[in-house]
Design a protein around this motif. Structure first.
Motif, PDB file in Angstrom:
ATOM      1  N   THR A  78      21.468  77.287  62.327  1.00 63.75           N
ATOM      2  CA  THR A  78      21.399  75.962  62.528  1.00 63.75           C
ATOM      3  C   THR A  78      21.301  75.039  61.111  1.00 63.75           C
ATOM      4  OG1 THR A  78      20.370  75.967  64.492  1.00 63.75           O
ATOM      5  CG2 THR A  78      20.147  73.976  63.878  1.00 63.75           C
ATOM      6  N   GLU A  79      21.948  74.211  61.018  1.00 67.02           N
ATOM      7  CA  GLU A  79      21.655  73.259  59.816  1.00 67.02           C
ATOM      8  C   GLU A  79      21.921  71.895  60.191  1.00 67.02           C
ATOM      9  OE1 GLU A  79      25.088  73.696  57.144  1.00 67.02           O
ATOM     10  OE2 GLU A  79      24.832  75.778  56.897  1.00 67.02           O
ATOM     11  N   GLU A  80      20.910  71.031  59.720  1.00 68.26           N
ATOM     12  CA  GLU A  80      20.485  69.808  60.022  1.00 68.26           C
ATOM     13  C   GLU A  80      20.214  68.920  58.738  1.00 68.26           C
ATOM     14  OE1 GLU A  80      17.800  69.579  62.964  1.00 68.26           O
ATOM     15  OE2 GLU A  80      16.672  71.296  62.276  1.00 68.26           O
ATOM     16  N   HIS A  81      20.519  67.514  58.751  1.00 64.01           N
ATOM     17  CA  HIS A  81      20.054  66.862  57.524  1.00 64.01           C
ATOM     18  C   HIS A  81      19.001  65.917  57.838  1.00 64.01           C
ATOM     19  CE1 HIS A  81      23.804  68.884  56.213  1.00 64.01           C
ATOM     20  NE2 HIS A  81      23.380  68.451  55.017  1.00 64.01           N
ATOM     21  N   TYR A  82      18.034  65.579  57.195  1.00 61.34           N
ATOM     22  CA  TYR A  82      16.865  64.640  57.109  1.00 61.34           C
ATOM     23  C   TYR A  82      16.924  63.743  56.064  1.00 61.34           C
ATOM     24  CZ  TYR A  82      14.953  66.958  61.160  1.00 61.34           C
ATOM     25  OH  TYR A  82      14.678  67.533  62.405  1.00 61.34           O
ATOM     26  N   LYS A  83      16.535  62.545  56.347  1.00 60.30           N
ATOM     27  CA  LYS A  83      16.133  61.499  55.421  1.00 60.30           C
ATOM     28  C   LYS A  83      14.779  60.698  55.620  1.00 60.30           C
ATOM     29  CE  LYS A  83      18.305  57.559  52.872  1.00 60.30           C
ATOM     30  NZ  LYS A  83      19.312  56.597  52.649  1.00 60.30           N
ATOM     31  N   ASN A  84      13.833  61.023  54.651  1.00 64.30           N
ATOM     32  CA  ASN A  84      12.552  60.365  54.720  1.00 64.30           C
ATOM     33  C   ASN A  84      11.938  60.600  56.248  1.00 64.30           C
ATOM     34  OD1 ASN A  84      12.635  59.065  52.282  1.00 64.30           O
ATOM     35  ND2 ASN A  84      13.807  57.372  53.238  1.00 64.30           N
ATOM     36  N   GLY A  85      12.117  61.939  56.681  1.00 64.11           N
ATOM     37  CA  GLY A  85      11.525  62.431  57.802  1.00 64.11           C
ATOM     38  C   GLY A  85      12.302  62.064  59.075  1.00 64.11           C
ATOM     39  N   LEU A  86      13.521  61.581  58.852  1.00 62.19           N
ATOM     40  CA  LEU A  86      14.258  61.212  60.238  1.00 62.19           C
ATOM     41  C   LEU A  86      15.531  62.064  60.208  1.00 62.19           C
ATOM     42  CD1 LEU A  86      13.743  57.439  60.408  1.00 62.19           C
ATOM     43  CD2 LEU A  86      12.594  59.115  61.804  1.00 62.19           C
ATOM     44  N   GLN A  87      16.167  62.332  61.137  1.00 65.25           N
ATOM     45  CA  GLN A  87      17.305  63.188  61.176  1.00 65.25           C
ATOM     46  C   GLN A  87      18.715  62.129  60.813  1.00 65.25           C
ATOM     47  OE1 GLN A  87      16.942  65.659  64.948  1.00 65.25           O
ATOM     48  NE2 GLN A  87      18.322  66.816  63.405  1.00 65.25           N
ATOM     49  N   GLU A  88      19.292  62.452  59.949  1.00 63.69           N
ATOM     50  CA  GLU A  88      20.419  61.493  59.402  1.00 63.69           C
ATOM     51  C   GLU A  88      21.571  62.433  58.960  1.00 63.69           C
ATOM     52  OE1 GLU A  88      22.155  57.790  58.740  1.00 63.69           O
ATOM     53  OE2 GLU A  88      19.957  58.352  59.274  1.00 63.69           O
ATOM     54  N   GLY A  89      22.757  62.514  59.721  1.00 67.04           N
ATOM     55  CA  GLY A  89      23.865  63.212  58.872  1.00 67.04           C
ATOM     56  C   GLY A  89      24.233  64.306  59.845  1.00 67.04           C
ATOM     57  N   LEU A  90      24.799  65.231  59.228  1.00 70.62           N
ATOM     58  CA  LEU A  90      25.659  66.356  60.068  1.00 70.62           C
ATOM     59  C   LEU A  90      24.545  67.378  60.644  1.00 70.62           C
ATOM     60  CD1 LEU A  90      28.461  67.378  61.034  1.00 70.62           C
ATOM     61  CD2 LEU A  90      28.357  68.732  58.906  1.00 70.62           C
ATOM     62  N   PHE A  91      24.848  67.776  61.932  1.00 67.57           N
ATOM     63  CA  PHE A  91      24.151  68.658  62.538  1.00 67.57           C
ATOM     64  C   PHE A  91      24.877  69.751  63.070  1.00 67.57           C
ATOM     65  CE2 PHE A  91      22.413  70.932  66.362  1.00 67.57           C
ATOM     66  CZ  PHE A  91      21.158  71.170  66.083  1.00 67.57           C
ATOM     67  N   THR A  92      25.002  71.171  62.779  1.00 69.98           N
ATOM     68  CA  THR A  92      25.621  72.191  63.196  1.00 69.98           C
ATOM     69  C   THR A  92      24.717  73.406  63.660  1.00 69.98           C
ATOM     70  OG1 THR A  92      25.987  72.946  61.035  1.00 69.98           O
ATOM     71  CG2 THR A  92      27.646  71.339  61.820  1.00 69.98           C
ATOM     72  N   VAL A  93      25.265  74.181  64.475  1.00 71.52           N
ATOM     73  CA  VAL A  93      24.913  75.438  65.076  1.00 71.52           C
ATOM     74  C   VAL A  93      26.110  76.312  64.979  1.00 71.52           C
ATOM     75  CG1 VAL A  93      23.710  76.835  66.695  1.00 71.52           C
ATOM     76  CG2 VAL A  93      22.899  74.426  66.489  1.00 71.52           C
ATOM     77  N   ARG A  94      26.015  77.596  64.254  1.00 74.45           N
ATOM     78  CA  ARG A  94      26.902  78.466  64.443  1.00 74.45           C
ATOM     79  C   ARG A  94      26.389  79.785  64.782  1.00 74.45           C
ATOM     80  NH1 ARG A  94      31.237  76.855  60.913  1.00 74.45           N
ATOM     81  NH2 ARG A  94      30.891  74.836  59.818  1.00 74.45           N
ATOM     82  N   ARG A  95      27.224  80.788  65.399  1.00 72.04           N
ATOM     83  CA  ARG A  95      26.931  82.046  65.829  1.00 72.04           C
ATOM     84  C   ARG A  95      28.179  82.973  65.440  1.00 72.04           C
ATOM     85  NH1 ARG A  95      26.220  83.919  71.843  1.00 72.04           N
ATOM     86  NH2 ARG A  95      28.322  83.618  71.896  1.00 72.04           N
ATOM     87  N   ASP A  96      27.815  83.916  64.537  1.00 75.36           N
ATOM     88  CA  ASP A  96      28.820  84.767  63.803  1.00 75.36           C
ATOM     89  C   ASP A  96      29.853  84.000  63.146  1.00 75.36           C
ATOM     90  OD1 ASP A  96      27.444  87.112  64.765  1.00 75.36           O
ATOM     91  OD2 ASP A  96      28.393  87.251  66.753  1.00 75.36           O
ATOM     92  N   GLY A  97      29.680  82.715  62.750  1.00 72.28           N
ATOM     93  CA  GLY A  97      30.486  81.920  62.010  1.00 72.28           C
ATOM     94  C   GLY A  97      31.097  81.020  62.676  1.00 72.28           C
ATOM     95  N   GLN A  98      31.158  80.999  63.975  1.00 70.52           N
ATOM     96  CA  GLN A  98      31.845  80.161  64.973  1.00 70.52           C
ATOM     97  C   GLN A  98      30.925  78.699  65.471  1.00 70.52           C
ATOM     98  OE1 GLN A  98      32.428  81.770  68.879  1.00 70.52           O
ATOM     99  NE2 GLN A  98      34.061  80.211  69.439  1.00 70.52           N
ATOM    100  N   LEU A  99      31.587  77.761  65.290  1.00 71.41           N
ATOM    101  CA  LEU A  99      30.734  76.627  65.605  1.00 71.41           C
ATOM    102  C   LEU A  99      30.400  76.503  66.996  1.00 71.41           C
ATOM    103  CD1 LEU A  99      32.334  73.710  63.581  1.00 71.41           C
ATOM    104  CD2 LEU A  99      29.869  74.079  63.580  1.00 71.41           C
ATOM    105  N   LEU A 100      29.013  76.411  67.562  1.00 71.76           N
ATOM    106  CA  LEU A 100      28.402  76.221  68.783  1.00 71.76           C
ATOM    107  C   LEU A 100      28.333  74.772  69.164  1.00 71.76           C
ATOM    108  CD1 LEU A 100      26.349  79.246  69.138  1.00 71.76           C
ATOM    109  CD2 LEU A 100      28.788  79.185  69.662  1.00 71.76           C
ATOM    110  N   ARG A 101      27.903  74.058  68.067  1.00 79.35           N
ATOM    111  CA  ARG A 101      27.212  72.954  68.305  1.00 79.35           C
ATOM    112  C   ARG A 101      27.581  71.929  67.110  1.00 79.35           C
ATOM    113  NH1 ARG A 101      21.074  70.893  70.087  1.00 79.35           N
ATOM    114  NH2 ARG A 101      21.791  68.775  70.583  1.00 79.35           N
ATOM    115  N   ARG A 102      27.740  70.719  67.381  1.00 79.74           N
ATOM    116  CA  ARG A 102      28.204  69.700  66.290  1.00 79.74           C
ATOM    117  C   ARG A 102      28.192  68.393  66.526  1.00 79.74           C
ATOM    118  NH1 ARG A 102      32.255  67.139  63.150  1.00 79.74           N
ATOM    119  NH2 ARG A 102      32.279  67.676  60.898  1.00 79.74           N
TER     120      ARG A 102
END
Length: 603
Positions: free
Chosen positions: A274-298
């Protein structure tokens, strides 16, 4: 003798007398001292023999603990100064003692009362604890010893590569830590290395340019974790962990002192990343979840809210759900794609097959027949007899009735409400409308009764999937229809209907969930699942629950034949006699309009 010679002789005699008196006092007086070595007439913490004895150019001072035993021995410069025992007045060699009489500190004061050179620190048992090298700006430990005399720490001579090196050892003599300063891009970097008992580096810490970097290593030398942080009251801290192959498996970036997430965050759980981006404590920008390299959530976040287009893959079925939010994070609509129909681009982002991005309705040739089975009733044939632009005509059964259909609304041409379906269809489409009709119901012996039927309907193209019915397997759009309805104003004549209680006052509220599978290949809906309930939680239930529910009504296509062919009914996969009644309504027949209305389906 001149007058001047007489005065000089008198002054010399007086000086000799004072010196004689001072010496007598020195042999006899003991004065009390407080904790800071100031003279006191109160209960003393220390005692000093005063005045001190002359020793060359200095004066020897011996200070005892109040309870006895030497506390300090050394020298001062001016016994007549305002604070004769203050450090700035001390000179030369000194020794401080523990209360048990063992030396504590031993060293030397310079001409300004500052400790200079090497100072030795002793434990209470008399063993050496540390050697300190004093400089004008303080001291550093030259050596430190364990109680058994073995070296714990030592400062070494600087080299061209390493300045101010210090080594720290375990009791067995093995190296524990290594401290030194490097020059990197013209700036000093303070380094600390930590070793295990086998001499392998387990941790590296660097401090430079207001930043601290710490790395932890495995026994094979591979990097396990790295932390970078600033210094001061407010700074950024980034912690990254790596697996045995050197791949990043965890990243945590926070702003101190409040631990607010800031920047990229990474978390790996097994084969899911899982990769997610934050700015000053708030989620901001791209969010992704991958399993075995395959994108599951974006998807994307803005101000801690999901915005725009998102997708999520069911890890069990492989189906992909697409969700749309507006710029304020409000949910707009969603649809699902079955696993067998998902297509992915070069970046692994899933999408729709081109044929289902927009579905227009195209009818097959005149003469085509559809054979439908409702629950466990005998199948009914529907034959296309005419196509005329936006309208089509069908023969129902063996000619008992005809149906004139609005092709793009999928409903009779004379039906004003709707549309049942709204072509062209797009996954995620949503449309809403209201209806109000008077439903007339025939009864026995020519009697009839009627009621008002009002609905609020929301239709959503909720999925693209493969469905199996008696007529075969089809790629279809699933349309979800959710109805909130009310039946009231019931009345009737004849056939004993006058005996119904509370005439005109009856009212039944309920909810209907319908799922329609429209197959472009067939040109019509190939399966309809229908359920009613008094439970407001009925709408929105997953399709699987409706298909598996014993109370669901089904209309299923069991055969499809082209012009001139005979429609042979296949074995229905869904249509069957309901095994349960709808919940939320009276289960036992009673003599009320409510019972009659809730038992009748206007479909």
């Amino acid at each position: 003798m001149t007058r001047r010679q007489g005065l000089l002789g008198a002054w010399l005699m007086m000086a000799a007398l004072i010196s004689s008196l001072w010496g007598v006092a020195a042999q006899a007086a003991t004065r009390g001292l407080d904790e800071k070595w100031h003279f006191t007439d109160q209960s003393p913490a220390y005692q000093v023999r005063w005045p001190p004895q002359r020793s060359g150019e200095l004066w020897r001072v011996d200070i005892d603990y109040a309870g006895g035993g030497l506390a300090f021995e050394g020298y001062i410069a001016e016994p007549q100064s305002d604070e004769p025992l203050a450090q700035e007045n001390r000179r030369g060699d000194y020794v401080f003692y523990h209360e048990n009489g063992k030396p504590h500190l031993q060293g030397q004061y310079d001409d300004e009362g500052l400790i200079t050179g090497i100072e030795t620190v002793y434990r209470r048992d008399g063993s050496r604890e540390e050697l300190r090298q004093y400089e004008p700006d303080g001291y550093y430990p030259v050596k430190r010893f364990y109680a058994d005399g073995s070296v714990e720490l030592e400062s070494l001579e600087s080299t061209a590569e390493r300045r101010d090196p210090i080594k720290r050892y375990r009791r067995d003599g093995s190296l524990l830590m290594d401290y030194f300063t490097l020059q990197r891009e013209g700036k000093p970097v303070r380094v600390r290395l930590t070793y295990d008992a086998q001499g392998r580096v387990t941790q590296r810490k660097e401090e430079a340019n207001g930043e601290v970097m710490t790395e932890a290593y495995r026994a094979d030398g591979s990097l396990k974790e790295r932390n970078r942080r600033g210094q001061g009251e407010s700074y950024r801290s980034i912690t990254q962990a790596y697996d045995e192959q050197g791949k990043l498996k965890h990243r945590r970036a926070v702003m101190m002192p409040d631990f607010d997430y800031d920047g990229l965050q990474v978390h790996v759980d097994g084969d899911t990343r899982t990769e997610e981006h934050y700015k000053n404590g708030l989620q901001e920008g791209l969010f992704t979840v991958r399993r075995d390299g395959q994108l599951l959530r974006r998807g994307e976040y803005h101000d801690d809210k999901p915005v725009g287009e998102w997708f999520e893959t069911d890890q069990d079925s492989g189906a992909v759900t697409f969700i749309t939010y507006d710029e304020h994070g409000e949910f707009q609509h969603q649809f699902e794609i079955g696993a067998d129909l998902v297509v992915r681009d070069d970046q692994g982002i899933p999408g729709l097959p081109e044929a289902f991005q927009e579905v227009t309705r195209t009818l097959p040739e005149v003469g085509t027949t559809w054979l439908y089975q409702f629950n466990d009733a005998e199948p009914v044939v529907l034959t296309l007899t005419e196509k005329d632009g936006d309208q089509a005509r069908y023969q129902v059964g063996q000619g008992q009735a005809t149906l004139e259909e609005d092709v793009h609304r999928y409903q009779p041409v004379d039906q004003e409400n709707g549309p049942m379906l709204r072509f062209p269809l797009h996954p995620g489409d949503v449309w809403r409308y209201r209806t109000e009709d008077t439903v007339k119901v025939p009864a026995s012996d020519g009697a009839h009764w009627q009621y008002r039927y009002r609905t609020q309907i929301t239709s959503t193209v909720s999925a693209v999937e493969t469905i199996r019915v008696g007529a075969g397997t089809f790629k279809a759009l699933r349309i979800s229809r959710e109805l909130a309805w009310r039946k009231d104003q019931a009345s009737g004549e004849g056939g004993g209907l006058d005996r119904i209680k509370n005439g005109g006052d009856g009212q039944v509220d309920g909810f209907t969930q319908e799922l329609l599978w429209y197959a472009p290949e067939a040109g019509r809906v190939v399966l309809k699942a229908h359920m009613e309930s008094g439970d407001p939680n009925l709408p929105g239930r997953p399709a699987e629950q409706l298909l598996d529910n014993a109370a669901t009504w089904f209309t299923e296509l069991v055969a499809l034949a082209g012009p001139g062919d005979t429609a042979e009914a296949g074995e229905p996969r869904h249509a069957r006699a309901p095994q349960a009644g709808w919940i939320g309504f009276p289960m036992q027949r009673n003599n009320t309009w409510e019972y009659l209305m809730q038992s009748h389906s206007p479909q």
